[in-house]
Write a protein that holds these residues in place. Structure first.
Motif, PDB file in Angstrom:
ATOM      1  N   THR A  51      88.747  69.485 108.764  1.00 44.42           N
ATOM      2  CA  THR A  51      90.234  69.938 109.506  1.00 44.42           C
ATOM      3  C   THR A  51      90.319  70.909 111.149  1.00 44.42           C
ATOM      4  O   THR A  51      90.753  71.221 112.042  1.00 44.42           O
ATOM      5  N   LEU A  54      89.523  68.764 113.542  1.00 41.27           N
ATOM      6  CA  LEU A  54      90.293  67.811 113.798  1.00 41.27           C
ATOM      7  C   LEU A  54      91.481  68.389 114.640  1.00 41.27           C
ATOM      8  O   LEU A  54      91.931  67.521 115.421  1.00 41.27           O
ATOM      9  N   ALA A  55      91.472  69.916 114.268  1.00 36.78           N
ATOM     10  CA  ALA A  55      92.531  70.221 115.580  1.00 36.78           C
ATOM     11  C   ALA A  55      92.391  70.906 115.897  1.00 36.78           C
ATOM     12  O   ALA A  55      93.398  71.138 116.981  1.00 36.78           O
ATOM     13  N   ASN A  57      92.133  70.361 120.299  1.00 35.40           N
ATOM     14  CA  ASN A  57      92.502  69.800 121.014  1.00 35.40           C
ATOM     15  C   ASN A  57      91.414  70.011 122.225  1.00 35.40           C
ATOM     16  O   ASN A  57      91.650  68.607 123.357  1.00 35.40           O
ATOM     17  N   TYR A  60      88.864  67.306 120.821  1.00 36.24           N
ATOM     18  CA  TYR A  60      89.644  66.117 121.716  1.00 36.24           C
ATOM     19  C   TYR A  60      89.243  65.541 122.890  1.00 36.24           C
ATOM     20  O   TYR A  60      89.374  64.199 123.067  1.00 36.24           O
ATOM     21  N   TYR A  76      90.455  58.177 115.351  1.00 34.25           N
ATOM     22  CA  TYR A  76      90.568  59.060 115.553  1.00 34.25           C
ATOM     23  C   TYR A  76      92.115  59.890 115.830  1.00 34.25           C
ATOM     24  O   TYR A  76      92.255  61.180 115.396  1.00 34.25           O
ATOM     25  N   THR A  77      92.896  59.422 117.061  1.00 36.70           N
ATOM     26  CA  THR A  77      94.169  59.461 117.310  1.00 36.70           C
ATOM     27  C   THR A  77      94.626  59.565 115.946  1.00 36.70           C
ATOM     28  O   THR A  77      95.928  60.432 115.583  1.00 36.70           O
ATOM     29  N   ARG A  80      94.309  62.391 113.745  1.00 34.81           N
ATOM     30  CA  ARG A  80      95.070  63.848 113.726  1.00 34.81           C
ATOM     31  C   ARG A  80      96.568  63.505 114.126  1.00 34.81           C
ATOM     32  O   ARG A  80      97.305  64.722 113.489  1.00 34.81           O
ATOM     33  N   LYS A  81      97.830  62.380 114.103  1.00 36.56           N
ATOM     34  CA  LYS A  81      98.474  62.204 113.862  1.00 36.56           C
ATOM     35  C   LYS A  81      99.190  62.306 112.470  1.00 36.56           C
ATOM     36  O   LYS A  81      99.641  63.563 112.266  1.00 36.56           O
ATOM     37  N   TYR A  85      98.070  67.205 113.748  1.00 33.25           N
ATOM     38  CA  TYR A  85      97.310  67.729 115.248  1.00 33.25           C
ATOM     39  C   TYR A  85      97.945  67.646 116.461  1.00 33.25           C
ATOM     40  O   TYR A  85      97.397  67.094 117.413  1.00 33.25           O
ATOM     41  N   LYS A  86      98.356  66.081 116.545  1.00 28.41           N
ATOM     42  CA  LYS A  86      98.449  65.241 118.328  1.00 28.41           C
ATOM     43  C   LYS A  86     100.042  65.859 118.428  1.00 28.41           C
ATOM     44  O   LYS A  86     100.685  66.628 117.864  1.00 28.41           O
TER      45      LYS A  86
END
Length: 87
Positions: A51, A54-55, A57, A60, A76-77, A80-81, A85-86
């Protein structure tokens, strides 16, 4: 960290984790791309289980465009959503 700028294979992606999550986040936010689908998929598998990565930015924003195909970018998107995290 000097090797982060070259295209990454699966072993390099996995090796970054051996130095801890903070190092991996910094490393992944600097990578230059992936050598093939397997390397990019390995990265997504790692992100799915971590996480903190993943978190990030920074990770990403650096990695998204470098993923080798649309399904990996979508995965991936969506991860995150799903985890909030998106941006």
């Amino acid at each position: 960290m000097n090797l982060a700028k070259v295209y990454q294979d699966s072993d390099s992606i996995l090796n970054a984790l051996e130095y801890g999550i903070k190092f991996a986040v910094k490393y992944y936010s600097a990578i230059g791309g992936f050598v093939d689908y397997n390397a990019a998929n390995t990265f997504i598998d790692i992100v799915e289980k971590n996480t903190q990565i993943l978190a990030s930015n920074e990770v990403y924003e650096n990695v998204y465009e470098k993923l080798v195909n649309a399904p990996l970018k979508s995965r991936y998107t969506k991860l995150r959503k799903k985890n909030g995290y998106k941006k």
